[in-house]
Design a protein around this motif. Structure first.
Motif, PDB file in Angstrom:
ATOM      1  N   ALA A  79       0.823  -1.204   0.000  1.00  0.00           N
ATOM      2  CA  ALA A  79       0.000   0.000   0.000  1.00  0.00           C
ATOM      3  C   ALA A  79       0.859   1.257   0.000  1.00  0.00           C
ATOM      4  N   THR A  80       2.014   1.182   0.647  1.00  0.00           N
ATOM      5  CA  THR A  80       2.925   2.323   0.690  1.00  0.00           C
ATOM      6  C   THR A  80       3.674   2.487  -0.632  1.00  0.00           C
ATOM      7  N   PHE A  81       3.989   1.356  -1.264  1.00  0.00           N
ATOM      8  CA  PHE A  81       4.732   1.381  -2.531  1.00  0.00           C
ATOM      9  C   PHE A  81       3.928   0.616  -3.591  1.00  0.00           C
ATOM     10  N   PRO A  82       2.921   1.240  -4.170  1.00  0.00           N
ATOM     11  CA  PRO A  82       2.042   0.551  -5.125  1.00  0.00           C
ATOM     12  C   PRO A  82       2.757   0.034  -6.361  1.00  0.00           C
ATOM     13  N   ARG A  83       3.838   0.688  -6.768  1.00  0.00           N
ATOM     14  CA  ARG A  83       4.565   0.208  -7.940  1.00  0.00           C
ATOM     15  C   ARG A  83       5.171  -1.173  -7.678  1.00  0.00           C
ATOM     16  N   THR A  84       5.649  -1.371  -6.457  1.00  0.00           N
ATOM     17  CA  THR A  84       6.189  -2.686  -6.091  1.00  0.00           C
ATOM     18  C   THR A  84       5.093  -3.749  -6.151  1.00  0.00           C
ATOM     19  N   HIS A  85       3.908  -3.379  -5.709  1.00  0.00           N
ATOM     20  CA  HIS A  85       2.794  -4.332  -5.765  1.00  0.00           C
ATOM     21  C   HIS A  85       2.439  -4.687  -7.202  1.00  0.00           C
ATOM     22  N   ARG A  86       2.392  -3.696  -8.062  1.00  0.00           N
ATOM     23  CA  ARG A  86       2.055  -3.969  -9.463  1.00  0.00           C
ATOM     24  C   ARG A  86       3.117  -4.850 -10.112  1.00  0.00           C
ATOM     25  N   ALA A  87       4.372  -4.661  -9.735  1.00  0.00           N
ATOM     26  CA  ALA A  87       5.447  -5.454 -10.331  1.00  0.00           C
ATOM     27  C   ALA A  87       5.426  -6.902  -9.841  1.00  0.00           C
ATOM     28  N   GLU A  89       2.674  -8.488  -8.445  1.00  0.00           N
ATOM     29  CA  GLU A  89       1.344  -9.104  -8.418  1.00  0.00           C
ATOM     30  C   GLU A  89       1.247 -10.385  -9.256  1.00  0.00           C
ATOM     31  N   PRO A  90       1.810 -10.455 -10.466  1.00  0.00           N
ATOM     32  CA  PRO A  90       1.716 -11.716 -11.221  1.00  0.00           C
ATOM     33  C   PRO A  90       2.375 -12.892 -10.502  1.00  0.00           C
ATOM     34  N   TYR A  91       3.485 -12.625  -9.829  1.00  0.00           N
ATOM     35  CA  TYR A  91       4.181 -13.706  -9.135  1.00  0.00           C
ATOM     36  C   TYR A  91       3.404 -14.141  -7.888  1.00  0.00           C
ATOM     37  N   ILE A  92       2.788 -13.186  -7.219  1.00  0.00           N
ATOM     38  CA  ILE A  92       1.965 -13.523  -6.058  1.00  0.00           C
ATOM     39  C   ILE A  92       0.762 -14.351  -6.481  1.00  0.00           C
ATOM     40  N   THR A  93       0.142 -13.957  -7.586  1.00  0.00           N
ATOM     41  CA  THR A  93      -0.997 -14.718  -8.104  1.00  0.00           C
ATOM     42  C   THR A  93      -0.576 -16.131  -8.489  1.00  0.00           C
ATOM     43  N   LEU A  94       0.592 -16.252  -9.091  1.00  0.00           N
ATOM     44  CA  LEU A  94       1.102 -17.565  -9.480  1.00  0.00           C
ATOM     45  C   LEU A  94       1.330 -18.453  -8.262  1.00  0.00           C
ATOM     46  N   LEU A  95       1.951 -17.911  -7.236  1.00  0.00           N
ATOM     47  CA  LEU A  95       2.219 -18.687  -6.028  1.00  0.00           C
ATOM     48  C   LEU A  95       0.912 -19.056  -5.320  1.00  0.00           C
ATOM     49  N   ASN A  96      -0.032 -18.130  -5.304  1.00  0.00           N
ATOM     50  CA  ASN A  96      -1.303 -18.388  -4.630  1.00  0.00           C
ATOM     51  C   ASN A  96      -2.115 -19.449  -5.356  1.00  0.00           C
ATOM     52  N   ALA A  97      -1.912 -19.556  -6.678  1.00  0.00           N
ATOM     53  CA  ALA A  97      -2.668 -20.545  -7.461  1.00  0.00           C
ATOM     54  C   ALA A  97      -2.175 -21.967  -7.250  1.00  0.00           C
TER      55      ALA A  97
END
Length: 244
Positions: A79-87, A89-97
């Motif tokens: 939330a503090t660094f939204p650019r880091t989240h956008r970068a 996010e695909p890897y987090i989604t992959l791991l969560n899947a």
């Protein structure tokens, strides 16, 4: 409360009579009297179930606390660094899947048969659930509040701690409550596959020996454990949200 007690009593009596009269096969469905005898033996006569219950509760508690704290910290960082989240996010989604139960053999290889592999499974489930809730809660903050705060001269830190974070608490608390249940499910699921101790390991053994009364007893115990954990989190959530 009286209605629930009446329903449970009626259900147990019908179940017992159905098995006694041969309408239900005790070999496949068990019977309440057998479940009660197993629990009495496990907790009172021999006391072995206390040890197994302790291992499961300990693993689920460590998984829940560790996973929730790490997830909220990462969510607030995003939330503090939204650019880091956008970068990321695909890897987090992959791991969560990835199905965590399918990863249990790897966790067993890395952490062994002990409680470490069970904590790893529960942690992985809790982390992504609470992380998703934290991000969703922060994203769901009313933009009008943020614009009004900026117009009144609030600093970014004041906006975050006094507007964004309090507004996100309801969604985060819902994710935390769900994370507690999934921490328990992850630990028990890992115990079912391979473990030295734990209720899941007991269920696997009882199933292999066709002890249906014991299986039903452990399932009842796990259901009560989950109900108690959920009720505890609901009370805590009501206290945290008392200001609303």
């Amino acid at each position: 409360m009286l209605g629930h007690a009446l329903f449970v009593t009626t259900f147990v009596l019908v179940w017992e009579q159905a098995t006694a009269r041969g309408l239900l096969e005790p070999t496949f469905f068990g019977r309440p009297s057998g479940v009660a005898r197993y629990l009495w033996k496990g907790f009172v006569t021999e006391g072995q179930l206390w040890l197994e219950l302790g291992y499961t509760v300990l693993g689920a508690s460590i998984s829940f606390v560790g996973g929730s704290i790490c997830a909220m910290a990462v969510g607030l960082f995003f939330a503090t660094f939204p650019r880091t989240h956008r970068a990321t996010e695909p890897y987090i989604t992959l791991l969560n899947a990835m199905p965590r139960i399918a990863l249990v053999p790897l966790f067993l290889l890395w952490f062994g048969l002990g409680i470490g592999s069970k904590i790893a499974v529960g942690f992985s489930l809790t982390f992504f659930i609470v992380l998703s809730a934290t991000i969703a809660g922060i994203r769901g903050v009313d933009r009008d509040y943020l614009l009004l705060s900026r117009a009144l001269g609030a600093t970014p830190s004041q906006i975050f701690f006094k507007v964004t974070l309090p507004s996100a608490v309801p969604v985060i608390s819902s994710g935390v409550r769900l994370g507690m249940i999934f921490a328990l499910l992850g630990v028990v699921g890992a115990e079912l596959i391979a473990a030295e101790h734990g209720l899941g390991q007991i269920v696997a053994y009882l199933q292999a020996t066709f002890n249906v009364d014991g299986v039903m007893a452990i399932l009842l115990l796990l259901a009560l454990l989950g109900l108690g954990a959920s009720s505890l989190m609901s009370r805590l959530e009501r206290r945290l949200l008392a200001w609303q």
